[in-house]
Design a protein around this motif. Structure first.
Motif, PDB file in Angstrom:
ATOM      1  N   MET A   1      24.914  46.249  48.782  1.00  0.00           N
ATOM      2  CA  MET A   1      25.552  46.158  47.490  1.00  0.00           C
ATOM      3  C   MET A   1      27.074  46.212  47.595  1.00  0.00           C
ATOM      4  SD  MET A   1      23.683  45.351  45.297  1.00  0.00           S
ATOM      5  CE  MET A   1      22.393  45.455  44.182  1.00  0.00           C
ATOM      6  N   SER A   2      27.600  46.854  48.628  1.00  0.00           N
ATOM      7  CA  SER A   2      29.052  46.909  48.758  1.00  0.00           C
ATOM      8  C   SER A   2      29.629  45.515  48.991  1.00  0.00           C
ATOM      9  CB  SER A   2      29.461  47.854  49.886  1.00  0.00           C
ATOM     10  OG  SER A   2      28.970  47.382  51.116  1.00  0.00           O
ATOM     11  N   THR A   3      28.868  44.628  49.617  1.00  0.00           N
ATOM     12  CA  THR A   3      29.310  43.253  49.814  1.00  0.00           C
ATOM     13  C   THR A   3      29.460  42.545  48.476  1.00  0.00           C
ATOM     14  OG1 THR A   3      28.140  43.181  51.924  1.00  0.00           O
ATOM     15  CG2 THR A   3      28.773  41.071  50.957  1.00  0.00           C
ATOM     16  N   LEU A   4      28.505  42.753  47.596  1.00  0.00           N
ATOM     17  CA  LEU A   4      28.580  42.162  46.263  1.00  0.00           C
ATOM     18  C   LEU A   4      29.800  42.674  45.514  1.00  0.00           C
ATOM     19  CD1 LEU A   4      27.288  40.362  44.117  1.00  0.00           C
ATOM     20  CD2 LEU A   4      25.860  42.296  43.457  1.00  0.00           C
ATOM     21  N   SER A   6      32.548  43.772  46.851  1.00  0.00           N
ATOM     22  CA  SER A   6      33.730  43.201  47.505  1.00  0.00           C
ATOM     23  C   SER A   6      33.995  41.784  47.010  1.00  0.00           C
ATOM     24  CB  SER A   6      33.555  43.178  49.021  1.00  0.00           C
ATOM     25  OG  SER A   6      33.448  44.472  49.530  1.00  0.00           O
ATOM     26  N   VAL A   7      32.941  40.998  46.894  1.00  0.00           N
ATOM     27  CA  VAL A   7      33.094  39.629  46.395  1.00  0.00           C
ATOM     28  C   VAL A   7      33.622  39.658  44.964  1.00  0.00           C
ATOM     29  CG1 VAL A   7      31.822  37.548  45.723  1.00  0.00           C
ATOM     30  CG2 VAL A   7      31.368  38.634  47.925  1.00  0.00           C
ATOM     31  N   CYS A   8      33.097  40.535  44.147  1.00  0.00           N
ATOM     32  CA  CYS A   8      33.566  40.650  42.759  1.00  0.00           C
ATOM     33  C   CYS A   8      35.037  41.040  42.715  1.00  0.00           C
ATOM     34  CB  CYS A   8      32.727  41.667  41.989  1.00  0.00           C
ATOM     35  SG  CYS A   8      31.041  41.107  41.685  1.00  0.00           S
ATOM     36  N   ASP A   9      35.421  41.987  43.539  1.00  0.00           N
ATOM     37  CA  ASP A   9      36.830  42.401  43.588  1.00  0.00           C
ATOM     38  C   ASP A   9      37.719  41.250  44.028  1.00  0.00           C
ATOM     39  OD1 ASP A   9      36.214  44.933  42.733  1.00  0.00           O
ATOM     40  OD2 ASP A   9      36.177  45.802  44.749  1.00  0.00           O
ATOM     41  N   GLU A  10      37.267  40.477  44.999  1.00  0.00           N
ATOM     42  CA  GLU A  10      38.042  39.343  45.483  1.00  0.00           C
ATOM     43  C   GLU A  10      38.217  38.288  44.388  1.00  0.00           C
ATOM     44  OE1 GLU A  10      37.476  35.881  48.799  1.00  0.00           O
ATOM     45  OE2 GLU A  10      36.806  37.898  49.321  1.00  0.00           O
ATOM     46  N   LEU A  11      37.170  38.032  43.638  1.00  0.00           N
ATOM     47  CA  LEU A  11      37.248  37.056  42.549  1.00  0.00           C
ATOM     48  C   LEU A  11      38.205  37.517  41.452  1.00  0.00           C
ATOM     49  CD1 LEU A  11      33.512  35.989  42.178  1.00  0.00           C
ATOM     50  CD2 LEU A  11      35.389  34.663  43.165  1.00  0.00           C
ATOM     51  N   ARG A  12      38.203  38.811  41.197  1.00  0.00           N
ATOM     52  CA  ARG A  12      39.014  39.352  40.117  1.00  0.00           C
ATOM     53  C   ARG A  12      40.515  39.188  40.376  1.00  0.00           C
ATOM     54  NH1 ARG A  12      37.605  45.170  39.196  1.00  0.00           N
ATOM     55  NH2 ARG A  12      35.633  44.215  39.556  1.00  0.00           N
ATOM     56  N   ILE A  13      40.918  39.194  41.627  1.00  0.00           N
ATOM     57  CA  ILE A  13      42.359  39.092  41.911  1.00  0.00           C
ATOM     58  C   ILE A  13      42.846  37.645  41.954  1.00  0.00           C
ATOM     59  CG2 ILE A  13      42.475  41.297  43.130  1.00  0.00           C
ATOM     60  CD1 ILE A  13      42.512  39.694  45.767  1.00  0.00           C
ATOM     61  N   ARG A  14      41.949  36.689  41.852  1.00  0.00           N
ATOM     62  CA  ARG A  14      42.316  35.272  41.880  1.00  0.00           C
ATOM     63  C   ARG A  14      43.079  34.907  40.607  1.00  0.00           C
ATOM     64  NH1 ARG A  14      37.963  30.387  42.500  1.00  0.00           N
ATOM     65  NH2 ARG A  14      39.464  28.745  42.893  1.00  0.00           N
ATOM     66  N   ASP A  15      44.195  34.220  40.768  1.00  0.00           N
ATOM     67  CA  ASP A  15      45.003  33.801  39.620  1.00  0.00           C
ATOM     68  C   ASP A  15      44.462  32.474  39.101  1.00  0.00           C
ATOM     69  OD1 ASP A  15      46.886  33.333  37.688  1.00  0.00           O
ATOM     70  OD2 ASP A  15      48.559  33.005  39.088  1.00  0.00           O
TER      71      ASP A  15
END
Length: 182
Positions: A1-4, A6-15
């Protein structure tokens, strides 16, 4: 679940202001596909939690009330999630289509209502109804499901009539004084 996460966090910082219209539309397509997958996985998890009776163990009268307390969702939302989880247990083709992102949760909800009305007829028609859900917008699917329900109700009425016909009988018996009782 930590991978999921991490992916969500990465998407959130996308401009999103820095991407083209086509990229943004494609991104939204991917999000919608992922949302459908998440709905299917939520349903699987809820079905398993219900099987294990986790909500009762935690002092709740229902799985929906457990979801409200644990996740802070609206009672109607929780009830909808539980309803979908229960329905998908009986609808394998629909569950697979939802997990694959081929049909929306709204379409699944329509199919679930049809399945609840006529489970046996739905099992015979599930593949065709899921194909309709894949091809039609929800507004048109609603009409298709309504037509299917009318047909299923007619079939069910015919089956009920046939059962009643098969149960008919006439009984004759002789009484002690030589008369016949019908």
């Amino acid at each position: 679940m930590s991978t999921l996460r991490s992916v969500c966090d990465e998407l959130r910082i996308r401009d999103l202001r820095a991407v083209s219209d086509d990229e943004l539309a494609s991104y939204l397509d991917d999000l919608e596909h992922t949302d459908r997958f998440v709905d299917a996985e939520r349903a699987r998890a809820l079905a398993e939690l219900e099987r294990r009776e986790v909500s009762a163990r935690d002092g709740h009268l229902s799985l929906a009330s457990w979801m409200v307390a644990r996740h802070g969702v609206a009672p109607s939302t929780a009830a909808g999630h539980v309803r979908m989880a229960r329905a998908l247990e009986q609808m394998p083709v629909t569950a697979e289509a939802l997990a694959g992102g081929e049909v929306s949760s709204a379409a699944v909800s329509l199919l679930a209502s049809a399945q609840e009305v006529s489970p046996k007829q739905f099992a015979h028609s599930e593949e065709a109804l899921v194909d309709a859900a894949r091809a039609l917008p929800v507004t048109q699917l609603r009409s298709t499901v309504a037509q299917w329900r009318e047909t299923a109700d007619a079939e069910r009425a015919a089956e009920d009539e046939e059962r009643r016909f098969e149960r008919r009988r006439l009984h004759l018996s002789a009484t002690l004084d030589g008369m016949v009782r019908v």
